[in-house]
Design a protein around this motif. Structure first.
Motif, PDB file in Angstrom:
ATOM      1  N   UNK A  68      11.344   5.607 -16.544  1.00 51.66           N
ATOM      2  CA  UNK A  68      11.202   6.842 -15.768  1.00 51.66           C
ATOM      3  C   UNK A  68      11.166   6.552 -14.275  1.00 51.66           C
ATOM      4  N   UNK A  69      10.399   5.557 -13.870  1.00 52.05           N
ATOM      5  CA  UNK A  69      10.307   5.203 -12.454  1.00 52.05           C
ATOM      6  C   UNK A  69      11.675   4.848 -11.882  1.00 52.05           C
ATOM      7  N   UNK A 106       8.169  -2.944  -9.030  1.00 46.66           N
ATOM      8  CA  UNK A 106       9.311  -3.049  -8.118  1.00 46.66           C
ATOM      9  C   UNK A 106       9.689  -1.730  -7.445  1.00 46.66           C
ATOM     10  N   UNK A 107       9.767  -0.600  -8.179  1.00 44.54           N
ATOM     11  CA  UNK A 107      10.116   0.654  -7.500  1.00 44.54           C
ATOM     12  C   UNK A 107       9.129   1.032  -6.398  1.00 44.54           C
ATOM     13  N   UNK A 108       7.851   0.713  -6.611  1.00 48.18           N
ATOM     14  CA  UNK A 108       6.840   1.042  -5.606  1.00 48.18           C
ATOM     15  C   UNK A 108       7.044   0.200  -4.354  1.00 48.18           C
ATOM     16  N   UNK A 109       7.320  -1.089  -4.534  1.00 54.68           N
ATOM     17  CA  UNK A 109       7.448  -2.006  -3.397  1.00 54.68           C
ATOM     18  C   UNK A 109       8.763  -1.799  -2.647  1.00 54.68           C
ATOM     19  N   UNK A 110       9.853  -1.691  -3.380  1.00 59.55           N
ATOM     20  CA  UNK A 110      11.171  -1.720  -2.746  1.00 59.55           C
ATOM     21  C   UNK A 110      11.799  -0.345  -2.546  1.00 59.55           C
ATOM     22  N   UNK A 111      11.317   0.690  -3.218  1.00 59.88           N
ATOM     23  CA  UNK A 111      11.960   2.004  -3.113  1.00 59.88           C
ATOM     24  C   UNK A 111      11.014   3.076  -2.579  1.00 59.88           C
ATOM     25  N   UNK A 112       9.905   3.297  -3.257  1.00 55.80           N
ATOM     26  CA  UNK A 112       9.038   4.414  -2.895  1.00 55.80           C
ATOM     27  C   UNK A 112       8.349   4.217  -1.549  1.00 55.80           C
ATOM     28  N   UNK A 113       8.274   2.990  -1.055  1.00 54.82           N
ATOM     29  CA  UNK A 113       7.715   2.735   0.272  1.00 54.82           C
ATOM     30  C   UNK A 113       8.728   3.016   1.377  1.00 54.82           C
ATOM     31  N   UNK A 114      10.009   3.144   1.011  1.00 57.81           N
ATOM     32  CA  UNK A 114      11.059   3.386   1.992  1.00 57.81           C
ATOM     33  C   UNK A 114      10.996   4.838   2.466  1.00 57.81           C
ATOM     34  N   UNK A 115      11.013   5.031   3.781  1.00 63.61           N
ATOM     35  CA  UNK A 115      10.833   6.369   4.337  1.00 63.61           C
ATOM     36  C   UNK A 115      11.990   7.295   4.000  1.00 63.61           C
ATOM     37  N   UNK A 116      13.221   6.756   3.948  1.00 63.60           N
ATOM     38  CA  UNK A 116      14.372   7.597   3.623  1.00 63.60           C
ATOM     39  C   UNK A 116      14.293   8.114   2.178  1.00 63.60           C
ATOM     40  N   UNK A 117      13.917   7.231   1.268  1.00 62.31           N
ATOM     41  CA  UNK A 117      13.760   7.650  -0.127  1.00 62.31           C
ATOM     42  C   UNK A 117      12.610   8.636  -0.260  1.00 62.31           C
ATOM     43  N   UNK A 118      11.542   8.424   0.496  1.00 60.40           N
ATOM     44  CA  UNK A 118      10.424   9.368   0.478  1.00 60.40           C
ATOM     45  C   UNK A 118      10.873  10.752   0.938  1.00 60.40           C
ATOM     46  N   UNK A 119      11.738  10.806   1.966  1.00 56.44           N
ATOM     47  CA  UNK A 119      12.226  12.099   2.455  1.00 56.44           C
ATOM     48  C   UNK A 119      13.017  12.830   1.371  1.00 56.44           C
ATOM     49  N   UNK A 120      13.878  12.085   0.676  1.00 57.15           N
ATOM     50  CA  UNK A 120      14.678  12.703  -0.383  1.00 57.15           C
ATOM     51  C   UNK A 120      13.783  13.214  -1.498  1.00 57.15           C
ATOM     52  N   UNK A 121      12.799  12.423  -1.890  1.00 52.10           N
ATOM     53  CA  UNK A 121      11.894  12.838  -2.959  1.00 52.10           C
ATOM     54  C   UNK A 121      11.103  14.080  -2.566  1.00 52.10           C
ATOM     55  N   UNK A 122      10.671  14.144  -1.313  1.00 50.37           N
ATOM     56  CA  UNK A 122       9.928  15.308  -0.856  1.00 50.37           C
ATOM     57  C   UNK A 122      10.812  16.549  -0.850  1.00 50.37           C
ATOM     58  N   UNK A 123      12.066  16.396  -0.408  1.00 51.25           N
ATOM     59  CA  UNK A 123      12.961  17.550  -0.390  1.00 51.25           C
ATOM     60  C   UNK A 123      13.292  18.015  -1.797  1.00 51.25           C
TER      61      UNK A 123
END
Length: 328
Positions: free
Chosen positions: A54-55, A291-308
């Motif tokens: 899922x992650x 790994x998703x937490x360290x390399x993806x979810x900490x990334x600001x661009x990915x965070x923006x997409x997830x928030x939108x």
């Protein structure tokens, strides 16, 4: 039958990835297979696989559906997410096939999927580390066609070697015909697992060396910035300590998850209790969960997409600030 049941109980439901009914009759579809008792370790691994899938499915979807994420950095993160996603599916399939289908052919395919996906996961981590080092070492020439070409080469090598490793047990390099050659991860042979373990230690050594070099570059850059902007020594110390702490967490997480299993692969034997294998393989699967937490979810661009996406206003053409891998 009593002898077989006794053997099953001592091996913890035939151990990790073993033939589920303990004999070659699992290939005979007409035979009556005795139902297995539910192994709590297999349940935990199945739950871990579900969370991992899922992650990483979220990460893969975000990168795939966002055109701005076609840069080398995100391609490597996407490769890591795909590998971990397949690893999670492999853990789920293993649980389903052991307690439902109980076929050695399907068992070999599942093991091949897990070997390929976990190998690709570790290799993708190495590729990300190389990319981060080069982004600092060759900062002026990083954003060039050469970087894109190098990224594709690393991806081809990563998945090429991973698929080859996964095909070995499927193509015949297994211990189904000679139990004495089995490793702690049945039906992989001892020699096969030794090669995988040695490969891991080589990858870990290269990553350790690269992160040491990254720390040196970060410290040097922080010192230069402090001198140019007349920062206080304490500010320079805080900046440097933050960068080194982040790198230490990344490498420490990777080592703590995989080292116990890699060491046990070299020292363990197929006659050892399956409990030891479960206790070392479970932390290794947690690496794909972290790994998703360290390399993806900490990334600001990915965070923006997830928030939108959560706000229901997703736009695949939304602008992003270009960042280097060293910022992630």
């Amino acid at each position: 039958m009593n002898k077989d049941m006794s053997h099953n109980s001592t091996e913890g439901q035939q151990g990790w990835f073993a033939a589920s009914n303990g004999s070659s009759s699992s290939l005979n579809l007409d035979s009556v297979v005795q139902p297995l008792g539910l192994n709590p370790w297999d349940v935990v691994l199945c739950i871990s696989g579900t969370i991992i899938s899922c992650e990483n499915a979220i990460v893969v979807a975000v990168i795939f559906y966002t055109p701005a994420f076609r840069t080398p950095m995100f391609l490597l993160i996407g490769s890591l997410a795909i590998a971990d996603f397949l690893a999670g599916l492999g853990l789920i399939f293993h649980f389903a096939f052991v307690y439902c289908i109980q076929s050695q052919v399907v068992n070999l395919i599942t093991v091949g999927l897990l070997v390929s996906s976990f190998t690709a996961s570790v290799a993708s981590l190495l590729a990300i580390t190389v990319d981060r080092y080069l982004s600092l070492y060759n900062a002026l020439t990083y954003y060039s066609e050469r970087t894109v070409t190098r990224t594709y080469i690393m991806l081809i090598l990563t998945w090429g070697f991973s698929i080859c490793f996964g095909l070995l047990p499927v193509m015949g390099w297994n211990c189904l015909k000679d139990v004495s050659t089995c490793s702690i991860v049945k039906p992989l042979t001892k020699n096969n697992l030794i090669i995988l373990s040695i490969s891991f230690f080589m990858v870990f050594a290269v990553m350790l060396q690269l992160y040491v070099q990254i720390c040196k570059i970060v410290c040097r850059h922080a010192h230069q910035i402090a001198v140019q902007r007349h920062f206080l020594a304490t500010s320079h110390y805080v900046t440097t300590r933050k960068g080194i702490s982040t790198l230490a967490v990344i490498l420490g997480t990777f080592a703590s998850c995989w080292l116990p299993f890699a060491i046990y692969c070299l020292l363990g034997d197929y006659t050892y209790p399956a409990l030891y294998t479960y206790m070392t393989i479970l932390p290794a699967t947690y690496n794909s969960m972290i790994n998703p937490v360290i390399y993806a979810f900490r990334n600001q661009e990915i965070q923006k997409v997830l928030w939108t996406v959560c706000c229901g206003c997703f736009s695949s053409t939304m602008p992003f600030r270009s960042r280097s891998p060293s910022d992630v």
